[in-house]
Design a protein around this motif. Sequence first.
Motif, short mmCIF file in Angstrom:
data_model
loop_
_atom_site.label_atom_id
_atom_site.label_comp_id
_atom_site.label_asym_id
_atom_site.label_seq_id
_atom_site.Cartn_x
_atom_site.Cartn_y
_atom_site.Cartn_z
N ILE A 23 0.86 -1.19 0.00
CA ILE A 23 0.00 0.00 0.00
C ILE A 23 0.89 1.23 0.00
O ILE A 23 1.70 1.42 0.92
CB ILE A 23 -0.93 0.01 1.23
CG1 ILE A 23 -1.80 -1.26 1.25
CG2 ILE A 23 -1.82 1.24 1.21
CD1 ILE A 23 -2.70 -1.36 2.47
N SER A 47 -10.61 0.04 11.11
CA SER A 47 -10.23 -0.77 9.96
C SER A 47 -9.21 -0.08 9.07
O SER A 47 -8.49 -0.74 8.31
CB SER A 47 -11.47 -1.12 9.12
OG SER A 47 -12.38 -1.89 9.85
N THR A 48 -9.15 1.25 9.13
CA THR A 48 -8.31 1.99 8.19
C THR A 48 -7.19 2.79 8.84
O THR A 48 -6.05 2.75 8.38
CB THR A 48 -9.18 2.97 7.38
OG1 THR A 48 -9.97 3.76 8.29
CG2 THR A 48 -10.12 2.23 6.44
N LYS A 107 -3.49 1.21 10.08
CA LYS A 107 -2.60 0.87 8.97
C LYS A 107 -2.08 2.12 8.29
O LYS A 107 -0.90 2.20 7.92
CB LYS A 107 -3.33 -0.04 7.97
CG LYS A 107 -2.44 -0.49 6.81
CD LYS A 107 -1.22 -1.24 7.30
CE LYS A 107 -0.29 -1.63 6.15
NZ LYS A 107 0.93 -2.31 6.64
N MET A 108 -2.96 3.12 8.10
CA MET A 108 -2.51 4.38 7.49
C MET A 108 -1.40 5.02 8.32
O MET A 108 -0.38 5.46 7.79
CB MET A 108 -3.69 5.35 7.38
CG MET A 108 -4.63 5.10 6.24
SD MET A 108 -5.77 6.48 6.09
CE MET A 108 -7.15 5.66 5.33
N CYS A 136 -5.47 -7.87 3.63
CA CYS A 136 -5.96 -6.83 2.71
C CYS A 136 -7.41 -7.10 2.32
O CYS A 136 -8.24 -6.18 2.32
CB CYS A 136 -5.06 -6.78 1.48
SG CYS A 136 -5.40 -5.39 0.38
N GLN A 189 -9.59 -6.28 5.32
CA GLN A 189 -9.79 -4.83 5.45
C GLN A 189 -10.78 -4.33 4.42
O GLN A 189 -11.68 -3.54 4.73
CB GLN A 189 -8.46 -4.09 5.31
CG GLN A 189 -8.60 -2.59 5.55
CD GLN A 189 -7.36 -1.81 5.15
OE1 GLN A 189 -6.91 -1.90 4.02
NE2 GLN A 189 -6.82 -1.05 6.09
N SER A 203 -4.35 4.42 0.02
CA SER A 203 -3.97 4.40 1.43
C SER A 203 -4.64 3.28 2.20
O SER A 203 -4.41 3.12 3.40
CB SER A 203 -4.29 5.74 2.09
OG SER A 203 -5.64 6.11 1.86
N TYR A 204 -5.51 2.50 1.53
CA TYR A 204 -6.10 1.32 2.14
C TYR A 204 -6.54 0.37 1.02
O TYR A 204 -6.44 0.71 -0.17
CB TYR A 204 -7.28 1.67 3.05
CG TYR A 204 -8.38 2.50 2.42
CD1 TYR A 204 -9.37 1.92 1.65
CD2 TYR A 204 -8.43 3.88 2.61
CE1 TYR A 204 -10.38 2.67 1.07
CE2 TYR A 204 -9.43 4.65 2.04
CZ TYR A 204 -10.39 4.04 1.27
OH TYR A 204 -11.39 4.79 0.70
N CYS A 205 -7.00 -0.81 1.39
CA CYS A 205 -7.37 -1.83 0.40
C CYS A 205 -8.79 -1.59 -0.11
O CYS A 205 -9.75 -2.18 0.39
CB CYS A 205 -7.24 -3.23 1.01
SG CYS A 205 -5.54 -3.69 1.40
N ASN A 246 -10.21 9.19 1.70
CA ASN A 246 -9.96 9.17 3.15
C ASN A 246 -11.00 9.99 3.90
O ASN A 246 -11.46 9.59 4.97
CB ASN A 246 -8.56 9.71 3.45
CG ASN A 246 -7.47 8.79 2.95
OD1 ASN A 246 -7.66 7.59 2.82
ND2 ASN A 246 -6.30 9.35 2.66
#
Length: 314
Positions: free
Chosen positions: A17, A79-80, A83-84, A100, A103, A180-182, A280
């Motif tokens: 990512i 959930s986000t 990881k970000m 991934c 998520q 920035s996320y799956c 986002n």
Amino acid sequence: MADFNTTDFTNPSTFIILGIPGLEEAYVWISIPFCAMYAIAILGNVTILFIVKIERSLHEPMYYFLCMLAITDLVLSTSTLPKMLSIFWFNAREIDFNACLTQMYFIHCFSAMESGIFVAMALDRYVAICHPLRHSTILTNPMVAKIGLAVILRSSILTLPYPFLVRQWPYCRTNIIPHSYCDHIAIVKLACADIRVSSYYGLFVVISVWLDVLFITMSYTQILRAIFRLPTKDARLKTFGTCSSHLCAILAFYIPQFFYSFTLRFGQNVPRYFLIHIANVYLLVPPVLHPIIYGMRTKQIRDKLLQLFTHTGT
């Protein structure tokens, strides 16, 4: 960290990512508002859950739905954001393939669930204003539980095919996700196969969720008609005030989502980092705004908060 950009593979063990491509130098500064939003979302939604739990006068359908919304916001942000932040702070861009997909499922499932909860809240306001004498007999606790279960089942089943569709595609070009996320579309675009099934199903899910806006609009059309029939201005303002927090929460959820969907499909010349920022915003801002909106505009919650703070201060 291995570079998989030119490696041939069909079943990647990990995805990479990127975060927000083009803004790598500003990651530390970007992480500050993101971290603050996450803290506010956690604190605000946990506070809503705590107040509704301890205040028996709030054990009503409207506040049960509000608790469902708070739980959904907690899951969405959790959930986000972690990881970000790990990408922004530690450059930890690798994510396991199955993690991934998990998520991705949670993001789309709980986004759809949040939309369904807004429909349930609109139904509650419709019954409360248009059929006030029957509100307690229509929206009983068992009925609220059934509505909540229906919302959960709909979103869970609707988004369940996503990970299975993503898993079946071969990924022979790259495993680098420029996001920035799956996100579902961001992943399937990496596949070296005909992904029309995923694209069409994704469009079907979007249309299904956006039908909620139609139901909410129909409910509020009837609500506004009932409000304008009230005899005095004070009665109209007081009744409309019971819906104001719900309307603000709906706008905070749907406007960024609509703007992202519109920009994604028609903004061909929009920079990628701007699209990712909008993506986002539509996931991270509602969990922050919802507890603030309901805390500020709902008298019962506001009074209980003031009571707790004054009691702690003494």
